[in-house]
Design a protein around this motif. Sequence first.
Motif, mmCIF file in Angstrom:
data_model
loop_
_atom_site.group_PDB
_atom_site.id
_atom_site.type_symbol
_atom_site.label_atom_id
_atom_site.label_comp_id
_atom_site.label_asym_id
_atom_site.label_seq_id
_atom_site.Cartn_x
_atom_site.Cartn_y
_atom_site.Cartn_z
ATOM 1 N N HIS A 26 -17.563 -62.513 102.976
ATOM 2 C CA HIS A 26 -16.961 -60.769 103.968
ATOM 3 C C HIS A 26 -18.335 -59.874 102.516
ATOM 4 O O HIS A 26 -18.480 -59.220 103.869
ATOM 5 N N TRP A 27 -17.919 -59.384 101.633
ATOM 6 C CA TRP A 27 -18.882 -58.903 100.708
ATOM 7 C C TRP A 27 -20.643 -58.636 100.795
ATOM 8 O O TRP A 27 -20.750 -57.143 100.952
ATOM 9 N N LEU A 28 -21.348 -59.935 101.005
ATOM 10 C CA LEU A 28 -22.367 -59.546 100.843
ATOM 11 C C LEU A 28 -22.181 -59.245 102.348
ATOM 12 O O LEU A 28 -23.955 -58.011 102.639
ATOM 13 N N ASN A 29 -21.861 -59.860 103.669
ATOM 14 C CA ASN A 29 -22.013 -59.349 105.027
ATOM 15 C C ASN A 29 -21.548 -58.102 105.300
ATOM 16 O O ASN A 29 -22.017 -57.290 105.527
ATOM 17 N N SER A 30 -20.811 -57.432 104.629
ATOM 18 C CA SER A 30 -20.310 -56.188 104.690
ATOM 19 C C SER A 30 -21.029 -54.800 104.402
ATOM 20 O O SER A 30 -21.305 -53.742 104.428
ATOM 21 N N GLU A 31 -21.712 -55.402 102.842
ATOM 22 C CA GLU A 31 -22.277 -54.562 102.299
ATOM 23 C C GLU A 31 -24.042 -54.791 102.036
ATOM 24 O O GLU A 31 -25.178 -53.912 101.680
ATOM 25 N N LYS A 32 -23.857 -55.619 103.020
ATOM 26 C CA LYS A 32 -25.947 -55.634 102.972
ATOM 27 C C LYS A 32 -26.643 -54.090 103.232
ATOM 28 O O LYS A 32 -27.924 -54.456 103.089
ATOM 29 N N ASN A 33 -26.076 -53.508 104.028
ATOM 30 C CA ASN A 33 -26.545 -51.985 104.152
ATOM 31 C C ASN A 33 -26.891 -51.754 103.343
ATOM 32 O O ASN A 33 -28.210 -51.041 102.755
ATOM 33 N N ALA A 34 -26.631 -51.722 102.088
ATOM 34 C CA ALA A 34 -27.199 -51.190 100.516
ATOM 35 C C ALA A 34 -28.011 -51.932 100.584
ATOM 36 O O ALA A 34 -29.271 -51.233 99.499
ATOM 37 N N GLY A 35 -28.731 -52.837 100.908
ATOM 38 C CA GLY A 35 -29.975 -53.712 100.844
ATOM 39 C C GLY A 35 -30.255 -54.046 98.933
ATOM 40 O O GLY A 35 -29.233 -54.432 98.468
ATOM 41 N N ASP A 110 -21.631 -67.266 85.963
ATOM 42 C CA ASP A 110 -23.009 -67.831 86.255
ATOM 43 C C ASP A 110 -22.862 -68.112 87.616
ATOM 44 O O ASP A 110 -24.340 -68.072 87.918
ATOM 45 N N ASP A 111 -22.043 -68.642 88.490
ATOM 46 C CA ASP A 111 -21.677 -68.936 89.606
ATOM 47 C C ASP A 111 -22.475 -67.856 90.477
ATOM 48 O O ASP A 111 -23.358 -67.785 91.428
ATOM 49 N N PHE A 112 -21.693 -65.768 90.333
ATOM 50 C CA PHE A 112 -21.847 -65.118 91.252
ATOM 51 C C PHE A 112 -23.427 -65.164 90.691
ATOM 52 O O PHE A 112 -24.464 -64.835 91.956
ATOM 53 N N SER A 113 -23.773 -65.200 89.888
ATOM 54 C CA SER A 113 -25.338 -65.192 89.203
ATOM 55 C C SER A 113 -26.532 -65.143 90.318
ATOM 56 O O SER A 113 -26.945 -65.038 91.895
ATOM 57 N N ALA A 114 -25.752 -66.590 90.263
ATOM 58 C CA ALA A 114 -26.635 -67.644 91.229
ATOM 59 C C ALA A 114 -27.039 -67.042 93.332
ATOM 60 O O ALA A 114 -27.527 -67.399 93.353
ATOM 61 N N LEU A 115 -25.839 -67.354 93.234
ATOM 62 C CA LEU A 115 -25.250 -66.757 94.743
ATOM 63 C C LEU A 115 -26.580 -65.996 94.552
ATOM 64 O O LEU A 115 -27.075 -65.620 95.454
ATOM 65 N N LEU A 116 -25.809 -64.523 94.190
ATOM 66 C CA LEU A 116 -26.872 -63.262 94.425
ATOM 67 C C LEU A 116 -28.469 -63.760 93.909
ATOM 68 O O LEU A 116 -29.345 -62.596 95.359
ATOM 69 N N SER A 117 -28.765 -64.248 93.624
ATOM 70 C CA SER A 117 -30.542 -64.590 93.570
ATOM 71 C C SER A 117 -30.186 -65.376 94.610
ATOM 72 O O SER A 117 -31.618 -64.590 95.123
ATOM 73 N N GLU A 118 -29.719 -65.977 94.902
ATOM 74 C CA GLU A 118 -29.985 -67.248 95.802
ATOM 75 C C GLU A 118 -30.037 -66.484 97.581
ATOM 76 O O GLU A 118 -30.979 -66.360 98.162
ATOM 77 N N TRP A 119 -28.904 -65.182 97.555
ATOM 78 C CA TRP A 119 -29.092 -64.670 98.852
ATOM 79 C C TRP A 119 -30.143 -62.632 98.666
ATOM 80 O O TRP A 119 -30.738 -63.049 99.829
ATOM 81 N N ARG A 120 -30.500 -62.846 97.703
ATOM 82 C CA ARG A 120 -31.843 -61.844 97.469
ATOM 83 C C ARG A 120 -32.984 -62.595 97.455
ATOM 84 O O ARG A 120 -33.685 -61.969 98.555
ATOM 85 N N GLU A 121 -33.549 -63.672 97.763
ATOM 86 C CA GLU A 121 -34.451 -64.160 98.602
ATOM 87 C C GLU A 121 -34.119 -64.536 99.933
ATOM 88 O O GLU A 121 -35.323 -64.309 100.189
ATOM 89 N N PHE A 122 -32.358 -65.101 100.297
ATOM 90 C CA PHE A 122 -32.916 -65.125 101.516
ATOM 91 C C PHE A 122 -33.142 -64.031 102.047
ATOM 92 O O PHE A 122 -33.774 -63.824 102.836
ATOM 93 N N VAL A 123 -32.827 -62.719 102.013
ATOM 94 C CA VAL A 123 -32.635 -61.641 102.116
ATOM 95 C C VAL A 123 -34.272 -61.170 102.214
ATOM 96 O O VAL A 123 -34.815 -60.660 103.044
ATOM 97 N N GLU A 124 -34.952 -61.398 101.390
ATOM 98 C CA GLU A 124 -36.785 -60.789 101.325
ATOM 99 C C GLU A 124 -37.142 -61.433 101.966
ATOM 100 O O GLU A 124 -38.470 -60.758 102.436
ATOM 101 N N ARG A 125 -37.205 -62.988 102.091
ATOM 102 C CA ARG A 125 -37.770 -63.926 103.064
ATOM 103 C C ARG A 125 -37.469 -63.552 104.433
ATOM 104 O O ARG A 125 -38.474 -63.548 105.298
ATOM 105 N N TYR A 126 -36.427 -62.764 105.125
ATOM 106 C CA TYR A 126 -35.823 -62.601 106.342
ATOM 107 C C TYR A 126 -36.149 -61.364 106.626
ATOM 108 O O TYR A 126 -35.908 -61.000 107.565
ATOM 109 N N ALA A 127 -35.987 -60.557 106.220
ATOM 110 C CA ALA A 127 -35.389 -58.801 106.206
ATOM 111 C C ALA A 127 -36.841 -58.140 106.651
ATOM 112 O O ALA A 127 -37.915 -58.798 106.743
#
Length: 127
Positions: A26-35, A110-127
Motif C-alpha cells: 500500500h505504501w509503494l502504491n500510494s507514494e509512487k507519485n513521488a517517483g 535488508d529485506d526492505f532494501s531488496a524489495l525497494l531495489s526490485e520495485w525500482r527496476e520494475f518502475v524504470e522498466r514500465y514507467a
Amino acid sequence: MEYDFTRDKDGRLTAELSMGHEAFGHWLNSEKNAGLPLLEEIEQTIAKLQSGEIREKQFVGTEYSLQLSQDEVEVRANHLFYADDYQNQEEQDEALSNDDEQSFAACGLDDFSALLSEWREFVERYA
C-alpha cells in the motif's frame, strides 16, 4: 516476504505483498507519485544506515510514513498517528484492529532494501 508487481492494461503499476506485509504494498502504491527521486533518497538513506552514518530516518508521505533504522523498517498508515485522539484505549483498539494488516508492517532493513531495489527496476522498466 513475498511480493508481486503488476502492470494493468491501463499502465498502472501496483505492488502486492504477502500477508503481514501488505502495508508495504500500500505504501509503494500510494507514494509512487513521488517517483524515482523518493526511491533514490530512500536507497541513499539505507546506505547511510548500513554504514552507521545515521541511526534512523523517517519519511512522511501522503497516506503512509516509513521509519527506517539500522535493523528494521516500519511502514504505518498516517491515521495511526492520530490514535491518541480517541477517548480511551478500548475505542483506540477497536479502531485500529479493523485494518491493522493494511495499516502497519515491519521487516528487516535488508529485506526492505531488496524489495525497494526490485520495485525500482520494475518502475524504470514500465514507467
